[in-house]
Design a protein around this motif. Structure first.
Motif, mmCIF file in Angstrom:
data_model
loop_
_atom_site.group_PDB
_atom_site.id
_atom_site.type_symbol
_atom_site.label_atom_id
_atom_site.label_comp_id
_atom_site.label_asym_id
_atom_site.label_seq_id
_atom_site.Cartn_x
_atom_site.Cartn_y
_atom_site.Cartn_z
ATOM 1 N N ARG A 78 12.756 -2.020 10.082
ATOM 2 C CA ARG A 78 11.795 -1.231 9.314
ATOM 3 C C ARG A 78 11.444 -1.928 7.996
ATOM 4 O O ARG A 78 10.289 -2.072 7.618
ATOM 5 N N TYR A 79 12.495 -2.372 7.294
ATOM 6 C CA TYR A 79 12.331 -3.064 6.015
ATOM 7 C C TYR A 79 11.390 -4.263 6.165
ATOM 8 O O TYR A 79 10.443 -4.439 5.406
ATOM 9 N N ASN A 80 11.635 -5.031 7.228
ATOM 10 C CA ASN A 80 10.810 -6.231 7.431
ATOM 11 C C ASN A 80 9.349 -5.882 7.706
ATOM 12 O O ASN A 80 8.441 -6.553 7.220
ATOM 13 N N ILE A 81 9.122 -4.819 8.480
ATOM 14 C CA ILE A 81 7.748 -4.400 8.804
ATOM 15 C C ILE A 81 7.012 -4.015 7.507
ATOM 16 O O ILE A 81 5.895 -4.455 7.240
ATOM 17 N N ILE A 82 7.694 -3.185 6.704
ATOM 18 C CA ILE A 82 7.056 -2.739 5.454
ATOM 19 C C ILE A 82 6.769 -3.912 4.542
ATOM 20 O O ILE A 82 5.687 -4.048 3.968
ATOM 21 N N MET A 83 7.770 -4.817 4.428
ATOM 22 C CA MET A 83 7.626 -5.960 3.526
ATOM 23 C C MET A 83 6.440 -6.854 3.931
ATOM 24 O O MET A 83 5.800 -7.472 3.095
ATOM 25 N N ARG A 84 6.215 -6.872 5.293
ATOM 26 C CA ARG A 84 5.119 -7.690 5.772
ATOM 27 C C ARG A 84 3.769 -7.202 5.188
ATOM 28 O O ARG A 84 2.859 -7.981 4.974
ATOM 29 N N TYR A 85 3.664 -5.886 4.938
ATOM 30 C CA TYR A 85 2.402 -5.331 4.431
ATOM 31 C C TYR A 85 2.333 -5.303 2.907
ATOM 32 O O TYR A 85 1.277 -5.024 2.329
ATOM 33 N N THR A 86 3.473 -5.528 2.242
ATOM 34 C CA THR A 86 3.535 -5.380 0.787
ATOM 35 C C THR A 86 2.533 -6.288 0.064
ATOM 36 O O THR A 86 1.788 -5.866 -0.828
ATOM 37 N N LYS A 87 2.518 -7.549 0.518
ATOM 38 C CA LYS A 87 1.640 -8.536 -0.144
ATOM 39 C C LYS A 87 0.172 -8.108 -0.031
ATOM 40 O O LYS A 87 -0.574 -8.068 -1.015
ATOM 41 N N GLN A 88 -0.216 -7.740 1.202
ATOM 42 C CA GLN A 88 -1.595 -7.332 1.461
ATOM 43 C C GLN A 88 -1.964 -6.114 0.606
ATOM 44 O O GLN A 88 -2.992 -6.080 -0.081
ATOM 45 N N LEU A 89 -1.038 -5.123 0.611
ATOM 46 C CA LEU A 89 -1.248 -3.890 -0.152
ATOM 47 C C LEU A 89 -1.419 -4.205 -1.634
ATOM 48 O O LEU A 89 -2.305 -3.676 -2.323
ATOM 49 N N ALA A 90 -0.534 -5.101 -2.148
ATOM 50 C CA ALA A 90 -0.582 -5.476 -3.567
ATOM 51 C C ALA A 90 -1.943 -6.111 -3.914
ATOM 52 O O ALA A 90 -2.569 -5.787 -4.941
ATOM 53 N N ASN A 91 -2.407 -6.993 -3.042
ATOM 54 C CA ASN A 91 -3.706 -7.632 -3.254
ATOM 55 C C ASN A 91 -4.832 -6.596 -3.285
ATOM 56 O O ASN A 91 -5.684 -6.593 -4.180
ATOM 57 N N ASP A 92 -4.810 -5.670 -2.291
ATOM 58 C CA ASP A 92 -5.856 -4.651 -2.215
ATOM 59 C C ASP A 92 -5.851 -3.773 -3.467
ATOM 60 O O ASP A 92 -6.893 -3.527 -4.088
ATOM 61 N N LEU A 93 -4.592 -3.322 -3.818
ATOM 62 C CA LEU A 93 -4.461 -2.469 -5.007
ATOM 63 C C LEU A 93 -4.938 -3.216 -6.257
ATOM 64 O O LEU A 93 -5.595 -2.662 -7.146
ATOM 65 N N GLY A 94 -4.605 -4.521 -6.324
ATOM 66 C CA GLY A 94 -4.997 -5.355 -7.474
ATOM 67 C C GLY A 94 -6.514 -5.384 -7.642
ATOM 68 O O GLY A 94 -7.034 -5.105 -8.739
ATOM 69 N N SER A 95 -7.203 -5.663 -6.517
ATOM 70 C CA SER A 95 -8.664 -5.767 -6.635
ATOM 71 C C SER A 95 -9.290 -4.391 -6.898
ATOM 72 O O SER A 95 -10.304 -4.259 -7.587
ATOM 73 N N MET A 96 -8.637 -3.310 -6.374
ATOM 74 C CA MET A 96 -9.161 -1.969 -6.611
ATOM 75 C C MET A 96 -8.984 -1.546 -8.069
ATOM 76 O O MET A 96 -9.892 -1.011 -8.705
ATOM 77 N N THR A 97 -7.792 -1.822 -8.637
ATOM 78 C CA THR A 97 -7.476 -1.334 -9.980
ATOM 79 C C THR A 97 -7.750 -2.386 -11.041
ATOM 80 O O THR A 97 -7.729 -2.094 -12.235
ATOM 81 N N GLY A 98 -7.947 -3.641 -10.676
ATOM 82 C CA GLY A 98 -8.160 -4.699 -11.638
ATOM 83 C C GLY A 98 -6.875 -5.183 -12.294
ATOM 84 O O GLY A 98 -6.878 -6.013 -13.199
ATOM 85 N N LYS A 99 -5.713 -4.648 -11.810
ATOM 86 C CA LYS A 99 -4.442 -5.097 -12.399
ATOM 87 C C LYS A 99 -3.917 -6.348 -11.690
ATOM 88 O O LYS A 99 -4.375 -6.707 -10.607
ATOM 89 N N ASN A 100 -2.900 -6.973 -12.287
ATOM 90 C CA ASN A 100 -2.322 -8.190 -11.706
ATOM 91 C C ASN A 100 -1.617 -7.848 -10.389
ATOM 92 O O ASN A 100 -0.653 -7.080 -10.337
#
Lengths: 546, 546
Positions: A476-498
């Motif tokens: 489970r941990y590995n599956i979630i971690m696989r999406y973390t990077k993508q999610l962080a990028n999406d959130l970054g571009s949405m919010t303008g944060k690093n």
């Protein structure tokens, strides 16, 4: 057909010696197949060497060398650093069946019959016509050598070439060398290498060097360097006595009164206990001369014994291997991923003979047996630290192990790399046969082994279920971690944060939910290194090539 | 800890007798559990009685009586109509371990060790302190009685109360009676009743009466009244010799030349064979004094033996039970629905020891073992007609039987009422232990048993598949016949002809299509009667109540 009379039939009547008997029935001594026979020879000599070293208080160094000298013909040499054998006993010790220092004493030793070494001499003689060659050096530095055969008709030793060794050939210990035919060296589960490996497993204080017929040298390194305590002789416990035993002790005693005979001869008998016995069996005259004891009196005494509340037999003179030592040995030889070692409290069988059962379960590493499909569990059986390789179906240890429903513990003996280790220690091991290959199926022994194994199994169960749980969490941990990077990028571009900061925060969040898995993941590399260095330490013993 | 020297350790050195050894390790003689021990006692006495009767050429009548005389304490009495034991041998025969008429002869007998009866005396003495009581009457009508115990330290008999019986108590045969504790009577697969039943199965010429501790009387009736041929002693075959054997024979011979020694001592050696040996081993001097034979010469001779084309060992002195006798015995005791008996040709093991394997499969009747769910197959093991009840996992017969893929023969050992019967006959049975409870796993013996069983299985396969086929045909036949009457009536009213005539014709028509089924159906009633009358004949032996 005319009848024959008893007189005609009994003209054929003869007496024969025990040596003649075993010459004809050598399979009863463990000479039952070519590979098996070679193991029996090594087993007898190594067992004697270990017993001798321990009796003398010496840390054993054993060397076993096997040379192929013909078709199914081998020379076997076993050398130890023990006390040696006095010149005047060497013949009987090595070539008279039913003689020795162990049979009549209440002391825990590996050997107990006085048959083994003489059996080797007999086997050498009947298969090659040769005598065995012996060198012995005792503590005072004097050494001798000789050849020994056996007069089978009389069961007596035949000694030749007895000579004192010159000072420059001075030697400390015992060296025995014999030639044997009808034997075969084989690297298998039932071969000499496996026998010695298991001996090392149950005797971590012993160093064993083995030179195989191919000239390969294996050393099973000593894992513990404490000299094991010398086995002590003890007095028998009243509960272990039969009427006949009691009468025989009474015949031999120097005591003049029944009461002092009981006090002197048996363990746990105190003046208080004598009073108790008197109350239970008022007809017994404690002032009586024990030499005059009749069967009926003895029978009444034995009945009274069974009603007295005794302190349990003193098990301090039974030396088990010890939990820590088993742990070290398993690590050294099997290097398992997980192990659980259990030592039971002393128990008794046959009323009053004390025994201690030790059991361990090892998982992973080189535990278990490799098969074509993967792995299967195996059972390593020991009696007073002596490996039992043959006749397993007939043995109390196997019967106990097979009676356990392993699946209940999440254990699959048919597919997992598991070794079950059981050692039964006692002053008297009730072997089912003269070849000492299986422990008789006494109920109390089976029960003790079963309880020990069930206890050990529970530990492995926790480990395996933890492992399964960890494996599920890690997925489970590995599956979630696989999406973390993508999610962080999406959130970054949405919010303008690093997005790097967001990724780090997300990772911390996930790690909080899976604390064990994430810590483990970090330490994985580290652990790998430790394991491999430990592997090297144990690897001075190289596996033979198949 | 100070070291101990060899001299200190060897102060404890002692020799001990074989009787002392078995006193301490009685489980090795078959005294391993209470029920087991009682069977061992009966087994030893009955075995000796049967051997004695056959050696004397007498049709055996055996009576076994067991009385409960205390808590786990029984009196066992065995009476036979054999030749008795001469007064001057009775002590040694019954109370000296390793003495007797059988050990050193090349003759097929049930006993072969000279241990059994003395073991009983020992067991009686150590559990009850009693001597055994013996009455013996020889052919000349003179009878005596005495009590016999054993001096275990010296392994010598102790005889008391020896007296001649007055003429009015004249007695023919041997009567032995002993008291034993630590034993238990039980009606089970491993009990005395089962042992005697199996003895009757493998010895149809024997009549056995058994009076159980509950006072019930069972008689296993004699099924064949031919006196079995007396076992004949024979000369050993050269192929069965080891170098050591050959040298020992050479030492004992009265021949002056090697050639005449070989001709006189061994079976199948002819002047032609001597020439053959000379050609194979030209270095061997056939004029040489055999007493001067050295190991190397003997070794060369043994090698030459292995290259000579010998006539197979003479198996005429091995007496198997015989196909017809096994058939009669199975009918008498199991009354099976089907049986197939196979006698293999004589074979050899260990190079030259002849053996004959007989096997049978019985199906239905009281064959197999009743379980809660129905039935399961069981294996009845015999060695020289002696039932083997214990240590089955360790036995060549069991190993052979388990190695067979029974399903291939349409046989399901887990659910069908099947008894497998195997008897191994030989001059020398290689028992795995002193207790003689299992045959050692020699490859040749396993192979022979396997071949015999596979052959027997094929017969049963045909029967079972025939039965299934028959069952299917019978179903069809019955269905058609059900409609015949109706059809005949309909056809009758349609055509105006007599419907009875039509029915008869239709029946004949159907019967033509199912000839086997219809014949069987007609004979069914008849067969039932025959079977039940045969059942009565066999039923003089009543099953004990569970």
């Amino acid at each position: 057909m005319p009848e024959r009379t008893a007189d005609e039939i009994f003209k054929e009547f003869k007496e024969h010696s025990i040596a003649e008997f075993f010459k004809k029935n050598r399979q009863m001594l463990g000479y039952a197949g070519k590979v098996h026979s070679l193991v029996t020879i090594v087993h007898e000599y190594v067992t004697n060497s270990l017993d001798a070293c321990e009796e003398a208080g010496i840390l054993p160094d054993i060397e076993v060398k096997i040379d192929e000298i013909g078709e199914e013909k081998y020379k076997v040499a076993v050398k130890d650093n023990g006390p040696g054998i006095p010149k005047n006993y060497v013949g009987k010790a090595l070539a008279q069946i039913l003689s020795g220092t162990k049979f009549h004493r209440y002391v825990q030793q590996r050997g107990q019959q006085g048959i083994g070494a003489a059996g080797c001499t007999l086997f050498s003689q009947v298969t090659t016509g040769k005598q065995i060659y012996v060198k012995s050096g005792t503590a005072n530095g004097k050494a001798y050598s000789c050849n020994i055969g056996i007069d089978t008709l009389r069961n007596k030793p035949v000694i030749s070439n007895m000579m004192d060794l010159p000072a420059d050939q001075s030697f400390r210990g015992l060296y025995v060398e014999g030639e044997f035919a009808d034997v075969k060296y084989e690297n298998s589960d039932h071969g000499v290498y496996e026998y010695l490996k298991r001996t090392a497993l149950s005797n971590p204080h012993v160093q064993i060097k083995f030179i195989s017929p191919e000239g390969k040298e294996y050393t099973f390194m000593r894992a513990v360097s404490a000299v094991p305590e010398r086995p002590k002789a003890t007095k028998p416990h009243p509960l272990g006595m039969t009427v006949n035993d009691l009468l025989e002790f009474a015949q031999k005693t120097e005591s003049r009164k029944l009461s002092s005979f009981l006090l002197d001869t048996f363990a746990r008998v105190t003046p208080n206990k004598i009073s108790e016995i008197k109350q239970i069996a008022p007809n017994i005259d404690m002032e009586k001369d024990p030499h005059m004891l009749a069967w009926q009196d003895a029978e009444e005494l034995i009945k009274a014994f069974s009603k007295v509340k005794w302190v349990a037999p003193d098990a301090s003179f039974i030396k088990a291997i010890g939990e820590e030592q088993i742990r070290v040995a398993l690590k050294n030889i099997l290097n398992p991923e997980f192990m659980n070692v259990v030592e039971r409290k002393p128990a008794v069988f046959r009323g009053g003979i004390p025994l201690i059962v030790e059991a361990a379960i090892a998982f992973g590493g080189t535990a278990g047996k490799k098969t074509e499909e993967g792995y299967e569990g195996n059972i390593l059986r020991f009696a007073n630290r002596v490996p039992l390789l043959f006749d397993s179906g007939n043995c109390a240890i196997t019967v106990a192990a097979k009676s356990i429903d392993w699946k209940r513990y999440g254990i699959d003996m048919d597919s997992q790399p598991i070794s079950i280790f059981v050692n039964v220690s006692s002053i008297y091991i009730p072997y089912s046969g003269v070849g000492k290959e299986a422990i008789a199926q006494e109920d109390e022994i089976i029960d003790e082994v079963k309880l020990a194994l069930m206890d050990a199994a529970r530990g492995l169960q926790r480990y395996i279920s933890g492992k399964i749980h960890m494996h599920e969490e890690a997925s489970r941990y590995n599956i979630i971690m696989r999406y973390t990077k993508q999610l962080a990028n999406d959130l970054g571009s949405m919010t303008g944060k690093n997005s790097k900061d967001i990724e780090k925060k997300l990772e911390e969040l996930v790690a909080k939910h899976y604390p064990k898995v994430s810590t483990n993941a970090n330490k994985a590399e580290e652990a790998k290194e430790v394991e491999s260095s430990e592997e090297e330490a144990g690897a001075q013993e190289a596996e033979p090539e198949e």
